[in-house]
Design a protein around this motif. Structure first.
Motif, PDB file in Angstrom:
ATOM      1  N   THR A   1     -40.030  11.291  54.984  1.00  0.00           N
ATOM      2  CA  THR A   1     -41.450  11.296  54.647  1.00  0.00           C
ATOM      3  C   THR A   1     -42.003  12.718  54.611  1.00  0.00           C
ATOM      4  O   THR A   1     -42.828  13.061  53.756  1.00  0.00           O
ATOM      5  N   GLY A   2     -41.559  13.571  55.541  1.00  0.00           N
ATOM      6  CA  GLY A   2     -42.012  14.959  55.545  1.00  0.00           C
ATOM      7  C   GLY A   2     -41.675  15.670  54.249  1.00  0.00           C
ATOM      8  O   GLY A   2     -42.509  16.410  53.696  1.00  0.00           O
ATOM      9  N   PHE A   3     -40.480  15.441  53.712  1.00  0.00           N
ATOM     10  CA  PHE A   3     -40.099  16.081  52.457  1.00  0.00           C
ATOM     11  C   PHE A   3     -40.817  15.442  51.270  1.00  0.00           C
ATOM     12  O   PHE A   3     -41.084  16.119  50.271  1.00  0.00           O
ATOM     13  N   ALA A   4     -41.129  14.147  51.362  1.00  0.00           N
ATOM     14  CA  ALA A   4     -41.907  13.513  50.302  1.00  0.00           C
ATOM     15  C   ALA A   4     -43.303  14.129  50.223  1.00  0.00           C
ATOM     16  O   ALA A   4     -43.814  14.405  49.128  1.00  0.00           O
ATOM     17  N   VAL A   5     -43.922  14.358  51.382  1.00  0.00           N
ATOM     18  CA  VAL A   5     -45.241  15.005  51.405  1.00  0.00           C
ATOM     19  C   VAL A   5     -45.150  16.412  50.823  1.00  0.00           C
ATOM     20  O   VAL A   5     -46.002  16.838  50.036  1.00  0.00           O
ATOM     21  N   SER A   6     -44.092  17.161  51.195  1.00  0.00           N
ATOM     22  CA  SER A   6     -43.896  18.497  50.638  1.00  0.00           C
ATOM     23  C   SER A   6     -43.766  18.441  49.120  1.00  0.00           C
ATOM     24  O   SER A   6     -44.325  19.277  48.402  1.00  0.00           O
ATOM     25  N   GLY A   7     -43.025  17.461  48.611  1.00  0.00           N
ATOM     26  CA  GLY A   7     -42.887  17.324  47.166  1.00  0.00           C
ATOM     27  C   GLY A   7     -44.204  17.016  46.481  1.00  0.00           C
ATOM     28  O   GLY A   7     -44.488  17.536  45.385  1.00  0.00           O
TER      29      GLY A   7
ATOM     30  N   THR B   1     -49.231  27.810  50.237  1.00  0.00           N
ATOM     31  CA  THR B   1     -49.459  26.419  50.657  1.00  0.00           C
ATOM     32  C   THR B   1     -48.187  25.596  50.560  1.00  0.00           C
ATOM     33  O   THR B   1     -47.840  24.839  51.485  1.00  0.00           O
ATOM     34  N   GLU B   2     -47.475  25.725  49.427  1.00  0.00           N
ATOM     35  CA  GLU B   2     -46.263  24.923  49.254  1.00  0.00           C
ATOM     36  C   GLU B   2     -45.198  25.298  50.282  1.00  0.00           C
ATOM     37  O   GLU B   2     -44.532  24.424  50.842  1.00  0.00           O
ATOM     38  N   GLN B   3     -45.042  26.602  50.538  1.00  0.00           N
ATOM     39  CA  GLN B   3     -44.069  27.029  51.558  1.00  0.00           C
ATOM     40  C   GLN B   3     -44.468  26.519  52.943  1.00  0.00           C
ATOM     41  O   GLN B   3     -43.617  26.157  53.754  1.00  0.00           O
ATOM     42  N   ALA B   4     -45.783  26.498  53.214  1.00  0.00           N
ATOM     43  CA  ALA B   4     -46.247  26.013  54.515  1.00  0.00           C
ATOM     44  C   ALA B   4     -45.882  24.554  54.710  1.00  0.00           C
ATOM     45  O   ALA B   4     -45.409  24.149  55.791  1.00  0.00           O
ATOM     46  N   PHE B   5     -46.065  23.733  53.677  1.00  0.00           N
ATOM     47  CA  PHE B   5     -45.725  22.312  53.811  1.00  0.00           C
ATOM     48  C   PHE B   5     -44.212  22.107  53.867  1.00  0.00           C
ATOM     49  O   PHE B   5     -43.740  21.171  54.517  1.00  0.00           O
ATOM     50  N   LEU B   6     -43.455  22.970  53.187  1.00  0.00           N
ATOM     51  CA  LEU B   6     -42.005  22.875  53.312  1.00  0.00           C
ATOM     52  C   LEU B   6     -41.572  23.240  54.727  1.00  0.00           C
ATOM     53  O   LEU B   6     -40.672  22.595  55.298  1.00  0.00           O
ATOM     54  N   SER B   7     -42.213  24.248  55.326  1.00  0.00           N
ATOM     55  CA  SER B   7     -41.924  24.594  56.719  1.00  0.00           C
ATOM     56  C   SER B   7     -42.267  23.441  57.651  1.00  0.00           C
ATOM     57  O   SER B   7     -41.539  23.157  58.607  1.00  0.00           O
ATOM     58  N   ILE B   8     -43.382  22.754  57.376  1.00  0.00           N
ATOM     59  CA  ILE B   8     -43.771  21.606  58.196  1.00  0.00           C
ATOM     60  C   ILE B   8     -42.742  20.486  58.074  1.00  0.00           C
ATOM     61  O   ILE B   8     -42.413  19.808  59.062  1.00  0.00           O
ATOM     62  N   ALA B   9     -42.216  20.289  56.848  1.00  0.00           N
ATOM     63  CA  ALA B   9     -41.181  19.267  56.669  1.00  0.00           C
ATOM     64  C   ALA B   9     -39.950  19.600  57.507  1.00  0.00           C
ATOM     65  O   ALA B   9     -39.364  18.723  58.160  1.00  0.00           O
ATOM     66  N   PHE B  10     -39.543  20.884  57.505  1.00  0.00           N
ATOM     67  CA  PHE B  10     -38.414  21.293  58.350  1.00  0.00           C
ATOM     68  C   PHE B  10     -38.762  21.152  59.832  1.00  0.00           C
ATOM     69  O   PHE B  10     -37.892  20.814  60.647  1.00  0.00           O
TER      70      PHE B  10
ATOM     71  N   LEU C   1     -37.564  15.689  65.298  1.00  0.00           N
ATOM     72  CA  LEU C   1     -36.958  14.357  65.372  1.00  0.00           C
ATOM     73  C   LEU C   1     -35.459  14.444  65.637  1.00  0.00           C
ATOM     74  O   LEU C   1     -34.919  13.670  66.436  1.00  0.00           O
ATOM     75  N   MET C   2     -34.789  15.396  64.975  1.00  0.00           N
ATOM     76  CA  MET C   2     -33.350  15.511  65.194  1.00  0.00           C
ATOM     77  C   MET C   2     -33.051  16.079  66.577  1.00  0.00           C
ATOM     78  O   MET C   2     -32.087  15.683  67.234  1.00  0.00           O
ATOM     79  N   GLY C   3     -33.894  16.983  67.053  1.00  0.00           N
ATOM     80  CA  GLY C   3     -33.662  17.579  68.359  1.00  0.00           C
ATOM     81  C   GLY C   3     -33.906  16.634  69.518  1.00  0.00           C
ATOM     82  O   GLY C   3     -33.440  16.881  70.639  1.00  0.00           O
ATOM     83  N   THR C   4     -34.637  15.545  69.274  1.00  0.00           N
ATOM     84  CA  THR C   4     -34.935  14.578  70.339  1.00  0.00           C
ATOM     85  C   THR C   4     -34.126  13.296  70.203  1.00  0.00           C
ATOM     86  O   THR C   4     -34.442  12.304  70.870  1.00  0.00           O
ATOM     87  N   HIS C   5     -33.111  13.324  69.339  1.00  0.00           N
ATOM     88  CA  HIS C   5     -32.220  12.166  69.247  1.00  0.00           C
ATOM     89  C   HIS C   5     -31.585  11.882  70.612  1.00  0.00           C
ATOM     90  O   HIS C   5     -31.241  12.804  71.353  1.00  0.00           O
TER      91      HIS C   5
ATOM     92  N   VAL D   1     -34.260  25.169  62.812  1.00  0.00           N
ATOM     93  CA  VAL D   1     -35.242  26.158  63.261  1.00  0.00           C
ATOM     94  C   VAL D   1     -35.186  27.400  62.379  1.00  0.00           C
ATOM     95  O   VAL D   1     -36.225  27.974  62.011  1.00  0.00           O
ATOM     96  N   ALA D   2     -33.980  27.816  62.017  1.00  0.00           N
ATOM     97  CA  ALA D   2     -33.834  28.970  61.121  1.00  0.00           C
ATOM     98  C   ALA D   2     -34.489  28.691  59.770  1.00  0.00           C
ATOM     99  O   ALA D   2     -35.100  29.592  59.173  1.00  0.00           O
ATOM    100  N   CYS D   3     -34.381  27.465  59.280  1.00  0.00           N
ATOM    101  CA  CYS D   3     -35.042  27.094  58.021  1.00  0.00           C
ATOM    102  C   CYS D   3     -36.559  27.240  58.136  1.00  0.00           C
ATOM    103  O   CYS D   3     -37.226  27.722  57.209  1.00  0.00           O
ATOM    104  N   ILE D   4     -37.113  26.823  59.279  1.00  0.00           N
ATOM    105  CA  ILE D   4     -38.556  26.954  59.492  1.00  0.00           C
ATOM    106  C   ILE D   4     -38.967  28.417  59.451  1.00  0.00           C
ATOM    107  O   ILE D   4     -39.922  28.801  58.759  1.00  0.00           O
ATOM    108  N   VAL D   5     -38.255  29.253  60.185  1.00  0.00           N
ATOM    109  CA  VAL D   5     -38.615  30.668  60.299  1.00  0.00           C
ATOM    110  C   VAL D   5     -38.512  31.375  58.954  1.00  0.00           C
ATOM    111  O   VAL D   5     -39.420  32.113  58.535  1.00  0.00           O
ATOM    112  N   VAL D   6     -37.406  31.152  58.241  1.00  0.00           N
ATOM    113  CA  VAL D   6     -37.193  31.844  56.967  1.00  0.00           C
ATOM    114  C   VAL D   6     -38.205  31.386  55.922  1.00  0.00           C
ATOM    115  O   VAL D   6     -38.758  32.204  55.170  1.00  0.00           O
ATOM    116  N   THR D   7     -38.475  30.087  55.864  1.00  0.00           N
ATOM    117  CA  THR D   7     -39.449  29.585  54.890  1.00  0.00           C
ATOM    118  C   THR D   7     -40.837  30.138  55.177  1.00  0.00           C
ATOM    119  O   THR D   7     -41.573  30.506  54.248  1.00  0.00           O
TER     120      THR D   7
END
Length: 329
Positions: free
Chosen positions: A131-137, A152-161, A167-171, A190-196
């Motif tokens: 859903t996070g990536f759908a919102v980014s799209g 703005t688009e990069q910010a929402f992509l960072s939010i998707a990451f 969610l993956m870290g709390t599995h 996390v690296a994806c968030i920082v770089v984006t």
């Protein structure tokens, strides 16, 4: 999905870079422009050849100064915003697969006694990642039709990451092997968030754009390997064997090296191919390099390298080269 998505990014980034590359004289340029030599050299044999890219390519960033984007237009399709459309559609398909398709109905969030259904929790987590990536799209598509604040688009992509990382870290992880492979995956996210997010501050950085694509590719390959470790019941990956846990960082590091080497190889191949077929502009001639005569390129480099602190050094180096040539003459 991540592997295909990031492969397209890598191709698009290198393609735009090579079509807009004006000179190969500097060993390191975080920003590349399509600047031409000054008008003084227009009549000489040393002038730079123009790009052979079509107007369609130029209208989609090819042949223009490189600028990173959260998505890249597909030049061979009538709708240039094909990537965000596919991102939304595939994300929605992922949600349906996790929660509905193949289960005979929606997977319930609660058990009959009112407690959360723990066996469905992972499916709901995965669905929210999609859903996070759908919102980014959707934000990408909106930005294609109307002007949005820069980044703005990069910010929402960072939010998707970010959503994906949380969610993956709390599995729930029942054993050390499972914990380690998910921890390493979380580091990549996390690296994806920082770089984006960094791309918002440095939108013309080629290295950041390539790094983001490589990290997303890394996510895809590591997702695949985690699934292989967790679900193929291979003898070597024994959940209770500490040797298996110790070998995971070796495989993780191998992924890093192969992805870096593979990306560099793709760059060299595309550079050779584009030069062979004259797809990208030619380089400056040897005489121009010796004279340090690049016209307005020095001013462009000063602006582009402002954040790196290298602009003054490059200008001084070119000035000294020109002075030395004049003294010899």
């Amino acid at each position: 999905m991540f592997i295909i998505w990031s492969t397209y990014w890598i191709w698009s980034i290198i393609d735009i870079h090579l079509r807009s590359k004006a000179t190969g004289t500097h060993a390191y340029l975080p920003v590349h422009t399509s600047a031409r030599p000054s008008s003084n050299n227009k009549g000489s044999n040393d002038s730079t050849t123009s790009s052979n890219g079509s107007s369609k390519h130029r209208s989609m960033g090819r042949g223009q100064p490189f600028r990173s984007r959260p998505w890249y237009p597909w030049p061979y399709w009538p709708a240039p915003h094909l990537e965000p459309i596919i991102k939304v559609l595939l994300s929605l398909v992922g949600v349906l697969i996790e929660l509905y398709i193949g289960w005979g109905g929606w997977r319930p969030l609660y058990k009959p006694d009112g407690h959360f259904a723990e066996f469905h929790a992972n499916n709901w987590q995965h669905a929210l990642m999609y859903t996070g990536f759908a919102v980014s799209g959707l934000v990408d598509i909106t930005g294609h039709y109307m002007a949005l604040p820069p980044g703005t688009e990069q910010a929402f992509l960072s939010i998707a990451f970010l959503v994906e990382t949380l969610l993956m870290g709390t599995h729930a992880k029942p054993n050390p092997l499972d914990q380690l492979v998910h921890l390493l995956l979380t580091w990549v996210m996390v690296a994806c968030i920082v770089v984006t997010a960094a791309e918002v501050a440095a939108p013309r950085s080629l290295l950041l754009a390539v790094l983001r694509a490589m990290l997303v590719f890394f996510q895809g390959t590591w997702f695949w390997h985690v699934g292989s470790i967790m679900f193929r019941n291979h003898m070597a990956w024994d959940m209770d064997d500490m040797a298996s846990v110790m070998f995971v960082p070796v495989v993780f590091s191998l992924h890093i090296l192969l992805i870096c080497f593979g990306t560099f190889t793709v760059y060299l191949f595309m550079r050779w191919l584009y030069t062979k077929w004259s797809i990208c502009p030619g380089n400056w001639s040897g005489q121009q390099i010796a004279n340090g005569n690049f016209g307005d390129l020095d001013n462009l480099l000063d602006a582009q390298l402002e954040l790196t602190g290298f602009s003054t050094d490059i200008r001084d180096q070119n000035t000294r080269k020109g002075a030395n040539v004049t003294e010899r003459n």
